[in-house]
Design an enzyme around this catalytic site. Structure first.
Site, PDB file in Angstrom:
ATOM      1  N   TYR A  66     -13.877   5.101   1.851  1.00 38.21           N
ATOM      2  CA  TYR A  66     -14.776   4.313   2.714  1.00 38.21           C
ATOM      3  C   TYR A  66     -14.863   4.872   4.130  1.00 38.21           C
ATOM      4  O   TYR A  66     -15.605   4.362   4.952  1.00 38.21           O
ATOM      5  CB  TYR A  66     -14.409   2.826   2.719  1.00 38.21           C
ATOM      6  CG  TYR A  66     -12.954   2.522   2.935  1.00 38.21           C
ATOM      7  CD1 TYR A  66     -12.110   2.319   1.849  1.00 38.21           C
ATOM      8  CD2 TYR A  66     -12.429   2.430   4.216  1.00 38.21           C
ATOM      9  CE1 TYR A  66     -10.776   2.030   2.026  1.00 38.21           C
ATOM     10  CE2 TYR A  66     -11.089   2.137   4.406  1.00 38.21           C
ATOM     11  CZ  TYR A  66     -10.266   1.943   3.310  1.00 38.21           C
ATOM     12  OH  TYR A  66      -8.937   1.672   3.489  1.00 38.21           O
ATOM     13  N   THR A  75       0.839  -1.190   0.000  1.00 40.68           N
ATOM     14  CA  THR A  75       0.000   0.000   0.000  1.00 40.68           C
ATOM     15  C   THR A  75       0.881   1.250   0.000  1.00 40.68           C
ATOM     16  O   THR A  75       2.101   1.176  -0.156  1.00 40.68           O
ATOM     17  CB  THR A  75      -1.041  -0.063   1.153  1.00 40.68           C
ATOM     18  OG1 THR A  75      -1.954   1.019   0.994  1.00 40.68           O
ATOM     19  CG2 THR A  75      -0.401  -0.011   2.531  1.00 40.68           C
ATOM     20  N   ILE A 128     -14.392   6.019  -4.040  1.00 41.82           N
ATOM     21  CA  ILE A 128     -13.449   5.007  -3.550  1.00 41.82           C
ATOM     22  C   ILE A 128     -13.090   5.236  -2.081  1.00 41.82           C
ATOM     23  O   ILE A 128     -12.400   4.449  -1.471  1.00 41.82           O
ATOM     24  CB  ILE A 128     -12.183   4.891  -4.430  1.00 41.82           C
ATOM     25  CG1 ILE A 128     -11.333   6.155  -4.352  1.00 41.82           C
ATOM     26  CG2 ILE A 128     -12.547   4.559  -5.861  1.00 41.82           C
ATOM     27  CD1 ILE A 128      -9.897   5.907  -4.821  1.00 41.82           C
ATOM     28  N   THR A 177      -6.075  19.840 -11.449  1.00 40.06           N
ATOM     29  CA  THR A 177      -4.933  20.218 -12.289  1.00 40.06           C
ATOM     30  C   THR A 177      -5.085  19.556 -13.658  1.00 40.06           C
ATOM     31  O   THR A 177      -4.965  18.330 -13.780  1.00 40.06           O
ATOM     32  CB  THR A 177      -3.615  19.755 -11.632  1.00 40.06           C
ATOM     33  OG1 THR A 177      -3.650  20.123 -10.252  1.00 40.06           O
ATOM     34  CG2 THR A 177      -2.403  20.347 -12.303  1.00 40.06           C
ATOM     35  N   LYS A 237       3.698   1.537  -3.760  1.00 39.46           N
ATOM     36  CA  LYS A 237       3.182   0.789  -4.916  1.00 39.46           C
ATOM     37  C   LYS A 237       4.025   0.924  -6.182  1.00 39.46           C
ATOM     38  O   LYS A 237       4.069   0.019  -6.999  1.00 39.46           O
ATOM     39  CB  LYS A 237       1.733   1.208  -5.217  1.00 39.46           C
ATOM     40  CG  LYS A 237       0.750   0.751  -4.155  1.00 39.46           C
ATOM     41  CD  LYS A 237      -0.673   1.053  -4.574  1.00 39.46           C
ATOM     42  CE  LYS A 237      -1.621   0.712  -3.438  1.00 39.46           C
ATOM     43  NZ  LYS A 237      -3.016   0.650  -3.864  1.00 39.46           N
ATOM     44  N   GLY A 253     -10.709  13.178 -10.522  1.00 41.80           N
ATOM     45  CA  GLY A 253      -9.349  12.941 -10.026  1.00 41.80           C
ATOM     46  C   GLY A 253      -8.486  12.303 -11.085  1.00 41.80           C
ATOM     47  O   GLY A 253      -8.996  11.739 -12.082  1.00 41.80           O
TER      48      GLY A 253
HETATM   49  P1  ATR Z   1      -4.262   8.542  -4.803  1.00 38.59           P
HETATM   50  O1  ATR Z   1      -2.987   7.816  -5.108  1.00 38.59           O
HETATM   51  O2  ATR Z   1      -4.933   8.085  -3.538  1.00 38.59           O
HETATM   52  O3  ATR Z   1      -5.198   8.562  -5.960  1.00 38.59           O
HETATM   53  P2  ATR Z   1      -3.067  11.116  -5.313  1.00 38.59           P
HETATM   54  O4  ATR Z   1      -2.227  10.456  -6.344  1.00 38.59           O
HETATM   55  O5  ATR Z   1      -2.426  12.000  -4.335  1.00 38.59           O
HETATM   56  O6  ATR Z   1      -3.857  10.042  -4.451  1.00 38.59           O
HETATM   57  O7  ATR Z   1      -4.270  11.898  -6.067  1.00 38.59           O
HETATM   58  C1  ATR Z   1      -5.104  12.708  -5.390  1.00 38.59           C
HETATM   59  C2  ATR Z   1      -6.169  13.261  -6.350  1.00 38.59           C
HETATM   60  O8  ATR Z   1      -7.047  14.077  -5.587  1.00 38.59           O
HETATM   61  C3  ATR Z   1      -5.623  14.136  -7.457  1.00 38.59           C
HETATM   62  O9  ATR Z   1      -6.433  13.993  -8.597  1.00 38.59           O
HETATM   63  C4  ATR Z   1      -5.752  15.540  -6.869  1.00 38.59           C
HETATM   64  O10 ATR Z   1      -5.848  16.570  -7.831  1.00 38.59           O
HETATM   65  P3  ATR Z   1      -4.526  17.306  -8.413  1.00 38.59           P
HETATM   66  O11 ATR Z   1      -4.020  16.461  -9.529  1.00 38.59           O
HETATM   67  O12 ATR Z   1      -5.003  18.633  -8.852  1.00 38.59           O
HETATM   68  O13 ATR Z   1      -3.541  17.409  -7.263  1.00 38.59           O
HETATM   69  C5  ATR Z   1      -7.072  15.397  -6.156  1.00 38.59           C
HETATM   70  N1  ATR Z   1      -7.207  16.373  -5.081  1.00 38.59           N
HETATM   71  C6  ATR Z   1      -6.539  16.409  -3.919  1.00 38.59           C
HETATM   72  N2  ATR Z   1      -6.943  17.462  -3.160  1.00 38.59           N
HETATM   73  C7  ATR Z   1      -7.891  18.115  -3.885  1.00 38.59           C
HETATM   74  C8  ATR Z   1      -8.724  19.272  -3.672  1.00 38.59           C
HETATM   75  N3  ATR Z   1      -8.652  19.961  -2.516  1.00 38.59           N
HETATM   76  N4  ATR Z   1      -9.581  19.624  -4.636  1.00 38.59           N
HETATM   77  C9  ATR Z   1      -9.692  18.920  -5.790  1.00 38.59           C
HETATM   78  N5  ATR Z   1      -8.948  17.817  -6.053  1.00 38.59           N
HETATM   79  C10 ATR Z   1      -8.066  17.420  -5.126  1.00 38.59           C
END
Ligand code: ATR
Length: 287
Positions: free
Chosen positions: A234, A71, A232, A162, A75, A136
């Protein structure tokens, strides 16, 4: 049933590595299923610091540990220390399951396939020809998106804060699925509601809503009863995103489905036994 006290010289050891690891639900899921099948095995959490991943994998071999789940944040890191990597995991660029086959460490990824298994089992739908939208574009979105593409989704749309991150992921998926229509937009785009309304399956993969009442989108006017809306996350079991979708009578599913799905598929890789997703789900729901 084999009680925990029956561990002996034949006990097979499985586990999960991560940092942090204290929150993991995986032992709660796997140990009862080993007992159900009278498999003399134990599944334990291992805390592994990011700078000790290589040592940990050498340790797996040295200690003849039979298999592990991987985890966050390891990964991707584990990939370079494995003897072989399944082609799908290689494509995703992440491994969540390692099997020790006669001293060779083989990497797999059951996250995306586990998501699909849960969707098919619990939401009674298939992905083929469905328009799928992902909120996301991080690691979880990536694993899910590759599986949706592999299952012949009609199209993929990424809505992300983004834009560039979403575009990079889209380019990556396009290179192995060149005919799949993929588009990207930001949360603030005026097209968001139209795109969501036109989708069949909507998957919330951002961290927004994790242990909070926040939601990555504010407008839920687009939700209709035929929409399948998955989060996703929980914890909480029903995010604001899911509550809003449920209010409009959409089919909803939380992150326990994917968690149970990836667990069921990892268990199959560990033991060769196909156990129902509902068995893993039941263990997750036990107090
Ligand atoms: P994971 O591996 O669990 O998917 P991650 O790779 O850190 O986690 O991805 C987090 C996602 O949540 C990303 O799509 C991020 O958007 P950015 O690419 O713009 O960073 C999104 N995310 C995190 N905080 C956010 C927020 N406050 N508002 C909108 N999107 C958010």
């Amino acid at each position: 049933m084999i009680p925990h006290t029956a561990f002996d010289g034949y006990t097979l050891i499985f586990g999960v590595i991560g940092s942090p690891i204290t929150h993991t639900f995986s032992p709660k899921m796997h140990n009862p299923v080993f007992r159900k099948h009278a498999i003399n095995a134990a599944y334990v959490p291992f805390h592994v610091n990011p700078n000790q991943v290589e040592d940990a994998l050498k340790g797996l071999k040295a200690l003849s540990i039979s298999g592990i789940n991987v985890t966050l944040p390891h990964k991707q890191t584990v990939l370079k220390y494995l003897d072989d990597v399944d082609p799908y995991a290689q494509k995703v660029g992440a491994v969540n399951t390692i099997v020790n086959k006669n001293g060779r460490l083989i990497g797999y990824n059951t996250d995306g396939p586990g998501f699909i298994l849960a969707l098919e089992t619990e939401c009674r739908t298939t992905v083929q020809n469905k328009k799928c939208t992902i909120l996301g574009a991080g690691g979880s979105a990536r694993a899910i998106a590759f599986s949706l593409a592999q299952q012949h989704a009609a199209s993929l749309t990424f809505i992300n804060r983004t834009l560039r991150t979403a575009q990079e992921l889209a380019e990556n998926i396009s290179s192995s699925h060149p005919t799949l229509p993929i588009q990207c937009l930001t949360n603030t785009s005026s097209d968001v509601a139209t795109i969501l309304s036109d989708s069949d399956i909507i998957i919330q993969t951002t961290s927004v809503g994790l242990n909070s009442t926040d939601s990555p989108i504010d407008n839920f006017d687009w939700v209709k009863p035929n929409h399948i809306c998955v989060d996703i996350i929980y914890l909480p079991s029903k995010t604001t995103f899911l509550k809003q979708c449920e209010q409009k009578n959409a089919v909803i599913q939380n992150g326990l489905g994917m968690l149970a799905g990836q667990g069921a598929l990892a268990f199959e890789l560990f033991t060769g036994i196909k156990e129902d997703l509902s068995t893993f789900k039941r263990e997750l729901n036990h107090d």
